[in-house]
Design a protein around this motif. Structure first.
Motif, PDB file in Angstrom:
ATOM      1  N   LEU A 282       2.654   3.544  -2.750  1.00 14.88           N
ATOM      2  CA  LEU A 282       2.510   2.144  -2.342  1.00 14.88           C
ATOM      3  C   LEU A 282       2.920   1.950  -0.893  1.00 14.88           C
ATOM      4  O   LEU A 282       2.215   1.294  -0.122  1.00 14.88           O
ATOM      5  CB  LEU A 282       3.343   1.232  -3.250  1.00 14.88           C
ATOM      6  CG  LEU A 282       2.809   0.996  -4.671  1.00 14.88           C
ATOM      7  CD1 LEU A 282       3.808   0.168  -5.456  1.00 14.88           C
ATOM      8  CD2 LEU A 282       1.464   0.289  -4.622  1.00 14.88           C
ATOM      9  N   GLU A 283       4.066   2.507  -0.507  1.00 17.87           N
ATOM     10  CA  GLU A 283       4.542   2.342   0.866  1.00 17.87           C
ATOM     11  C   GLU A 283       3.618   3.019   1.865  1.00 17.87           C
ATOM     12  O   GLU A 283       3.368   2.489   2.957  1.00 17.87           O
ATOM     13  CB  GLU A 283       5.966   2.882   1.005  1.00 17.87           C
ATOM     14  CG  GLU A 283       7.031   1.975   0.408  1.00 17.87           C
ATOM     15  CD  GLU A 283       6.969   0.560   0.960  1.00 17.87           C
ATOM     16  OE1 GLU A 283       6.841   0.400   2.196  1.00 17.87           O
ATOM     17  OE2 GLU A 283       7.035  -0.390   0.156  1.00 17.87           O
ATOM     18  N   LYS A 284       3.098   4.173   1.512  1.00 15.10           N
ATOM     19  CA  LYS A 284       2.176   4.878   2.398  1.00 15.10           C
ATOM     20  C   LYS A 284       0.891   4.065   2.582  1.00 15.10           C
ATOM     21  O   LYS A 284       0.348   3.973   3.683  1.00 15.10           O
ATOM     22  CB  LYS A 284       1.855   6.269   1.837  1.00 15.10           C
ATOM     23  CG  LYS A 284       3.018   7.241   1.928  1.00 15.10           C
ATOM     24  CD  LYS A 284       2.625   8.613   1.360  1.00 15.10           C
ATOM     25  CE  LYS A 284       3.770   9.603   1.480  1.00 15.10           C
ATOM     26  NZ  LYS A 284       3.411  10.924   0.909  1.00 15.10           N
ATOM     27  N   ALA A 285       0.410   3.486   1.477  1.00 17.83           N
ATOM     28  CA  ALA A 285      -0.806   2.663   1.554  1.00 17.83           C
ATOM     29  C   ALA A 285      -0.557   1.423   2.408  1.00 17.83           C
ATOM     30  O   ALA A 285      -1.407   1.021   3.210  1.00 17.83           O
ATOM     31  CB  ALA A 285      -1.264   2.274   0.149  1.00 17.83           C
ATOM     32  N   LYS A 286       0.619   0.812   2.256  1.00 19.18           N
ATOM     33  CA  LYS A 286       0.962  -0.367   3.066  1.00 19.18           C
ATOM     34  C   LYS A 286       0.984  -0.025   4.548  1.00 19.18           C
ATOM     35  O   LYS A 286       0.538  -0.813   5.390  1.00 19.18           O
ATOM     36  CB  LYS A 286       2.316  -0.931   2.636  1.00 19.18           C
ATOM     37  CG  LYS A 286       2.302  -1.654   1.294  1.00 19.18           C
ATOM     38  CD  LYS A 286       3.709  -2.083   0.898  1.00 19.18           C
ATOM     39  CE  LYS A 286       3.727  -2.673  -0.506  1.00 19.18           C
ATOM     40  NZ  LYS A 286       5.119  -2.995  -0.947  1.00 19.18           N
ATOM     41  N   ARG A 287       1.503   1.149   4.879  1.00 12.49           N
ATOM     42  CA  ARG A 287       1.572   1.552   6.285  1.00 12.49           C
ATOM     43  C   ARG A 287       0.178   1.705   6.886  1.00 12.49           C
ATOM     44  O   ARG A 287      -0.068   1.296   8.028  1.00 12.49           O
ATOM     45  CB  ARG A 287       2.371   2.852   6.430  1.00 12.49           C
ATOM     46  CG  ARG A 287       3.866   2.672   6.283  1.00 12.49           C
ATOM     47  CD  ARG A 287       4.639   3.838   6.859  1.00 12.49           C
ATOM     48  NE  ARG A 287       4.481   5.056   6.069  1.00 12.49           N
ATOM     49  CZ  ARG A 287       5.254   5.388   5.041  1.00 12.49           C
ATOM     50  NH1 ARG A 287       6.239   4.590   4.663  1.00 12.49           N
ATOM     51  NH2 ARG A 287       5.057   6.517   4.402  1.00 12.49           N
ATOM     52  N   LEU A 288      -0.739   2.278   6.112  1.00  9.91           N
ATOM     53  CA  LEU A 288      -2.101   2.432   6.630  1.00  9.91           C
ATOM     54  C   LEU A 288      -2.777   1.070   6.774  1.00  9.91           C
ATOM     55  O   LEU A 288      -3.482   0.820   7.759  1.00  9.91           O
ATOM     56  CB  LEU A 288      -2.926   3.339   5.719  1.00  9.91           C
ATOM     57  CG  LEU A 288      -4.322   3.693   6.241  1.00  9.91           C
ATOM     58  CD1 LEU A 288      -4.266   4.282   7.649  1.00  9.91           C
ATOM     59  CD2 LEU A 288      -5.035   4.661   5.301  1.00  9.91           C
TER      60      LEU A 288
END
Length: 324
Positions: A282-288
């Motif tokens: 989730l956090e990785k997707a938010k960063r992108l």
């Protein structure tokens, strides 16, 4: 409610949006009552009308006339609606926005005819704009959207989907139609080429960010907020960015293996949502998503200051941080 907050951001556009809404209702009228009823069923289910809003705001940078611009705002919304009807057939979805889908209310065949009807009505509406390049833009976007629908079918249950393939899919599924909304609005109001290109790029980056957030919300939101079961796309085999990033985590990998073997029970859905909500995906997707949002904001910096510019920035920020 977030949807109401979003509408408050473009409250100044309400008179223009009312004109677009009337034109949408008129445009789906048909000699075949079933087609009209099915089209109105989806139209009256509501929606944020994000694409028409981007058309209108982009047009504000030039010679704005709602009588002309509505013939651009209507087709992009009709194309969006058509893609939703087709998606619900592909995904065998019974609800959308908390209401029965066209395929659930009638059947798959009626849904496909309705989607095709809406596509054709979009082309007819744009015929009021005498700009060959505008017609080419819309036609190219429709082709890409249809390719995207086929790719979604081909990618189903592709558990080793790459980030690159995911981004290619959402480019066609979402970003291109938002991009063309901005560019067509600019074209129809004779915006200069430099401004038009910045608006086009802005729409593309916002569209990418928007869809990534949508896929995050399919995991973190409740069934009531979504108007459909949270995580239902995952059970259908539609692998999204948070899952791509999290699939190597032991708990996620175990549950995906169960789903791949046909375990699509409610218990599995809730288990998958629980582990994904705790995952790093989730956090990785938010960063992108935030990276695409930053690119969109960079495009805005090159545009002259105006109420339309501020509205575009505020809506883009809201769409990428929303919770519905």
């Amino acid at each position: 409610m977030d949807k109401l907050k979003l509408k408050a951001l473009y409250a100044d556009l309400r008179p223009d949006l009312d004109q677009v809404e009337k034109e949408l209702i008129t445009s789906v009228a048909s000699d075949a009552p079933l087609l009209t009823d099915a089209s109105l069923h989806l139209l009256q289910a509501g929606g944020k009308r994000i694409r028409p809003v981007f058309v209108l705001l982009s047009a504000k940078f030039g010679d704005f006339s709602i009588e002309r611009i509505k013939h651009v705002a209507v087709p992009v919304e009709l194309i969006h609606m058509a893609s939703l009807v087709h998606d619900d057939v592909i995904d065998d979805a019974d609800t959308r926005r908390g209401r029965p889908t066209v395929k659930a209310e009638w059947n798959n065949r009626m849904a496909m005819y309705t989607g095709d009807f809406l596509f054709s009505k979009a082309i007819a509406s744009l015929a009021n704009i005498e700009k060959p390049y505008a017609h080419k833009l819309l036609a190219d976007t429709m082709v890409e959207l249809c390719i995207g629908e086929i790719e979604q079918v081909e990618d189903k249950r592709l558990y080793d989907l790459s980030v690159k393939d995911y981004l290619r899919r959402i480019r066609r599924k979402t970003a291109l139609l938002i991009r063309v909304s901005c560019e067509l609005g600019a074209l129809a109001s004779e915006v200069d080429d430099k401004t038009r290109i910045h608006l086009r790029n802005f729409g593309y980056y916002v569209g990418m960010s928007f869809q990534i957030v949508d896929d995050i919300l399919d995991i973190v939101s409740t069934d009531e907020m979504l108007g459909k079961p949270a995580g239902s796309d995952l059970l259908l085999g539609n692998i999204t960015l948070p899952v791509v990033y999290a699939r190597d985590e032991a708990n996620v990998s175990r549950l995906l293996a169960r789903i791949e073997q046909g375990d699509t029970t409610e218990e599995t859905r809730h288990e998958l949502l629980t582990v994904l909500r705790k995952s790093e995906g989730l956090e990785k997707a938010k960063r992108l998503s935030n990276l695409y949002l930053e690119k969109a904001m960079n495009e805005m910096r090159s545009l002259p200051n105006s109420p339309a510019k501020r509205s575009l920035q505020n809506i883009a920020l809201f769409m990428s941080k929303r919770k519905f």
